[in-house]
Design a protein around this motif. Structure first.
Motif, PDB file in Angstrom:
ATOM      1  N   HIS A 114      49.856  59.182  41.936  1.00  0.00           N
ATOM      2  CA  HIS A 114      49.413  57.834  42.323  1.00  0.00           C
ATOM      3  C   HIS A 114      50.414  57.320  41.375  1.00  0.00           C
ATOM      4  O   HIS A 114      51.090  55.962  41.605  1.00  0.00           O
ATOM      5  CB  HIS A 114      48.044  57.540  42.263  1.00  0.00           C
ATOM      6  N   HIS A 118      53.168  54.160  41.315  1.00  0.00           N
ATOM      7  CA  HIS A 118      53.434  52.454  40.856  1.00  0.00           C
ATOM      8  C   HIS A 118      54.560  52.507  40.088  1.00  0.00           C
ATOM      9  O   HIS A 118      55.302  51.317  40.177  1.00  0.00           O
ATOM     10  CB  HIS A 118      52.200  52.436  39.792  1.00  0.00           C
ATOM     11  N   GLY A 140      43.822  49.199  37.462  1.00  0.00           N
ATOM     12  CA  GLY A 140      42.397  49.344  37.294  1.00  0.00           C
ATOM     13  C   GLY A 140      42.012  50.601  36.880  1.00  0.00           C
ATOM     14  O   GLY A 140      40.749  50.587  36.250  1.00  0.00           O
ATOM     15  N   GLY A 141      42.919  51.448  37.058  1.00  0.00           N
ATOM     16  CA  GLY A 141      42.395  53.006  36.735  1.00  0.00           C
ATOM     17  C   GLY A 141      43.005  53.404  35.713  1.00  0.00           C
ATOM     18  O   GLY A 141      42.707  54.454  35.072  1.00  0.00           O
ATOM     19  N   ASP A 170      38.476  43.033  34.583  1.00  0.00           N
ATOM     20  CA  ASP A 170      37.177  43.061  35.643  1.00  0.00           C
ATOM     21  C   ASP A 170      36.017  42.908  34.800  1.00  0.00           C
ATOM     22  O   ASP A 170      35.304  42.185  35.408  1.00  0.00           O
ATOM     23  CB  ASP A 170      37.331  44.477  36.488  1.00  0.00           C
ATOM     24  N   GLY A 183      40.812  40.607  37.471  1.00  0.00           N
ATOM     25  CA  GLY A 183      42.217  40.303  36.630  1.00  0.00           C
ATOM     26  C   GLY A 183      43.019  38.991  37.411  1.00  0.00           C
ATOM     27  O   GLY A 183      43.257  38.096  36.484  1.00  0.00           O
ATOM     28  N   ASP A 187      43.553  35.657  35.082  1.00  0.00           N
ATOM     29  CA  ASP A 187      45.028  35.071  34.954  1.00  0.00           C
ATOM     30  C   ASP A 187      44.974  33.559  35.377  1.00  0.00           C
ATOM     31  O   ASP A 187      45.624  32.958  34.449  1.00  0.00           O
ATOM     32  CB  ASP A 187      45.743  35.821  35.945  1.00  0.00           C
ATOM     33  N   GLY A 273      48.577  47.141  39.168  1.00  0.00           N
ATOM     34  CA  GLY A 273      47.890  45.970  39.463  1.00  0.00           C
ATOM     35  C   GLY A 273      48.151  44.891  38.331  1.00  0.00           C
ATOM     36  O   GLY A 273      48.456  43.741  38.696  1.00  0.00           O
ATOM     37  N   ASN A 277      50.183  40.062  36.287  1.00  0.00           N
ATOM     38  CA  ASN A 277      49.694  39.054  35.465  1.00  0.00           C
ATOM     39  C   ASN A 277      50.937  38.275  34.842  1.00  0.00           C
ATOM     40  O   ASN A 277      51.753  38.587  34.157  1.00  0.00           O
ATOM     41  CB  ASN A 277      48.855  39.894  34.285  1.00  0.00           C
ATOM     42  N   ASP A 305      47.770  48.537  44.753  1.00  0.00           N
ATOM     43  CA  ASP A 305      47.968  49.713  45.576  1.00  0.00           C
ATOM     44  C   ASP A 305      48.639  49.472  46.832  1.00  0.00           C
ATOM     45  O   ASP A 305      48.143  48.527  47.909  1.00  0.00           O
ATOM     46  CB  ASP A 305      46.523  50.324  45.698  1.00  0.00           C
TER      47      ASP A 305
HETATM   48  O1  KG4 Z   1      46.963  49.060  40.610  1.00  0.00           O
HETATM   49  P1  KG4 Z   1      45.931  48.496  41.310  1.00  0.00           P
HETATM   50  O2  KG4 Z   1      45.899  48.043  42.555  1.00  0.00           O
HETATM   51  O3  KG4 Z   1      44.684  49.934  41.517  1.00  0.00           O
HETATM   52  C1  KG4 Z   1      44.728  50.805  40.678  1.00  0.00           C
HETATM   53  O4  KG4 Z   1      45.432  51.993  40.652  1.00  0.00           O
HETATM   54  O5  KG4 Z   1      43.715  50.737  39.562  1.00  0.00           O
HETATM   55  O6  KG4 Z   1      45.203  47.529  40.351  1.00  0.00           O
HETATM   56  C2  KG4 Z   1      44.057  46.960  40.187  1.00  0.00           C
HETATM   57  C3  KG4 Z   1      43.695  46.241  39.034  1.00  0.00           C
HETATM   58  C4  KG4 Z   1      42.350  45.466  38.912  1.00  0.00           C
HETATM   59  O7  KG4 Z   1      41.904  45.978  37.803  1.00  0.00           O
HETATM   60  C5  KG4 Z   1      42.839  43.828  39.064  1.00  0.00           C
HETATM   61  O8  KG4 Z   1      41.825  43.015  38.311  1.00  0.00           O
HETATM   62  C6  KG4 Z   1      44.219  43.964  38.247  1.00  0.00           C
HETATM   63  O9  KG4 Z   1      44.820  45.035  38.850  1.00  0.00           O
HETATM   64  N1  KG4 Z   1      45.105  42.786  38.622  1.00  0.00           N
HETATM   65  C7  KG4 Z   1      45.327  41.893  37.628  1.00  0.00           C
HETATM   66  C8  KG4 Z   1      46.048  41.052  38.121  1.00  0.00           C
HETATM   67  N2  KG4 Z   1      46.148  41.139  39.507  1.00  0.00           N
HETATM   68  C9  KG4 Z   1      45.414  42.517  39.582  1.00  0.00           C
HETATM   69  N3  KG4 Z   1      44.847  41.954  36.431  1.00  0.00           N
HETATM   70  C10 KG4 Z   1      45.517  40.858  35.569  1.00  0.00           C
HETATM   71  N4  KG4 Z   1      46.121  39.837  35.978  1.00  0.00           N
HETATM   72  C11 KG4 Z   1      46.361  39.827  37.439  1.00  0.00           C
HETATM   73  N5  KG4 Z   1      47.298  38.692  38.022  1.00  0.00           N
END
Ligand code: KG4
Ligand code: ZN
Length: 337
Positions: A114, A118, A140-141, A170, A183, A187, A273, A277, A305
């Motif tokens: 994964h 990314h 997020g992870g 989160d 997130g 922001d 994700g 930001n 994702d």
């Molecule tokens: O990559 P992703 O979709 O899933 C994982 O692989 O974890 O990331 C999701 C994460 C969440 O914690 C979300 O709050 C964060 O990305 N996120 C952000 C923003 N958009 C998504 N964090 C900060 N600022 C943002 N604009």
């Protein structure tokens, strides 16, 4: 090779996604069914609910990805799927589906990590980006600082010791009542706040220059809120969001710059994700300009994702002959290297 078409599947967390990618870059379709509304009720992802929703959605999402690409399975050269890291139940749904399609069609199967997916999201829109480069993966992870040696070789140079950056966003958002996913909400709130209003500790780890720790800063925010409540003071949520965000963004930027200097590389790519930001993008753009380094970042749709990024990563595995067999399994915490 430039016309190789890959059907890619991603189900590691709360997005059921499928895409068709041609030649490792051209996205013919990118379908994402987000379960966010479902999990918002619980303030975070509930793994069992996510697994059940993936089972319900995976076939329609794949059918839509094929039809939007104007393809049938007979136009596809390989099936790719995220096999880890992620939530085991959700991962198993994607892996079982991919194996079933590969078995039924006789097409080769490719297991994709994964986090590599990314990072590879950057190749979709940036034709000039080529390894070696540094990538900062913040989601997020996961929070990883990676040296991308070539298209299939990755070296982790720093990682979080506890919470991932997105997880901290989160949790803090939940604590200040902004809701899930935090997130994007932090922001937005931060744009109206003063980032210098509250000084939170830097998310650093004493014994490793490149590792991160975000649980300390999250606890500092919670303590700040508790103290204010005990003293009957009102907290400006926008100032708090901006100050928290600055503490996270500063440390991410500092570590990325440190890696660039140490490895003498001239390119850095943001991913995951949290790469959406706005403060992190601005801070990285400014730092890279100062260092004379090129800064890359995917569009927001390829930051969170999606399966297009999995199709891109799979293309490079295909070129290297890295195919999986039917023993491919979901691995919830498989390392990148
Ligand atoms: O990559 P992703 O979709 O899933 C994982 O692989 O974890 O990331 C999701 C994460 C969440 O914690 C979300 O709050 C964060 O990305 N996120 C952000 C923003 N958009 C998504 N964090 C900060 N600022 C943002 N604009
Ligand atoms: Zn992700």
């Amino acid at each position: 090779m430039s016309d190789i078409r890959i059907l890619a599947i991603e189900s590691s967390c709360d997005e059921t996604a499928a895409a068709v990618v041609e030649g490792g870059r051209k996205v013919l379709s990118n379908v994402i069914y987000s379960q966010i509304d479902l999990h918002t009720l619980y303030g975070g992802v509930v793994p069992e609910i996510a697994s059940r929703k993936h089972i319900e959605k995976i076939n329609p999402v794949i059918e839509k990805a094929l039809s939007e690409a104007g393809c049938t399975l007979s136009d596809i050269d390989a099936i790719a799927v995220t096999y880890g890291p992620g939530l085991v139940g959700p991962l198993l749904v994607g892996v079982a589906e991919a194996k079933a399609i590969a078995f039924a069609t006789g097409l080769p199967l490719i297991g994709v990590h994964h986090i590599k997916g990314h990072i590879c999201a950057n190749y979709i829109e940036h034709e000039d980006l080529k390894p070696p480069f540094i990538s900062l993966v913040v989601s997020g992870g996961h929070t990883h600082l990676v040296r991308v040696v070539d298209y299939c070789t990755y070296e982790v140079i720093g990682r979080t010791r506890d919470d991932a950056a997105g997880e901290a966003f989160d949790k803090v958002a939940r604590a200040i009542g902004l809701g899930y996913p935090g997130g994007p909400k932090i922001d937005e709130a931060a744009k109206k706040g003063n980032a210098e209003a509250i000084v939170f500790p830097k998310a650093k780890v004493g014994d490793s220059a490149y590792d991160f720790s975000f649980s300390g800063i999250k606890s500092a925010v919670l303590n700040y809120l508790n103290h204010a409540e005990m003293k009957g003071e009102t907290v400006d949520r926008c100032d708090l969001a901006a100050s928290f965000q600055k503490a996270v963004v500063d440390v991410l930027t500092e570590h990325a710059v440190m890696a660039i200097r140490q490895f003498g590389l001239k390119e850095i790519a943001l991913a995951g994700g949290v790469a959406s930001n706005s403060a992190l993008r601005a801070s990285m753009t400014e730092a890279c300009d100062k260092e004379g380094v090129r800064f890359y970042c995917p569009s927001p749709i390829y930051c969170t994702d999606n399966a297009a990024m999995i199709g891109v990563a799979a293309y490079h595995e295909y070129r290297n002959g890295n195919f999986a067999d039917f023993t491919l399994n979901a691995l919830p915490s498989v390392p990148i290297a």
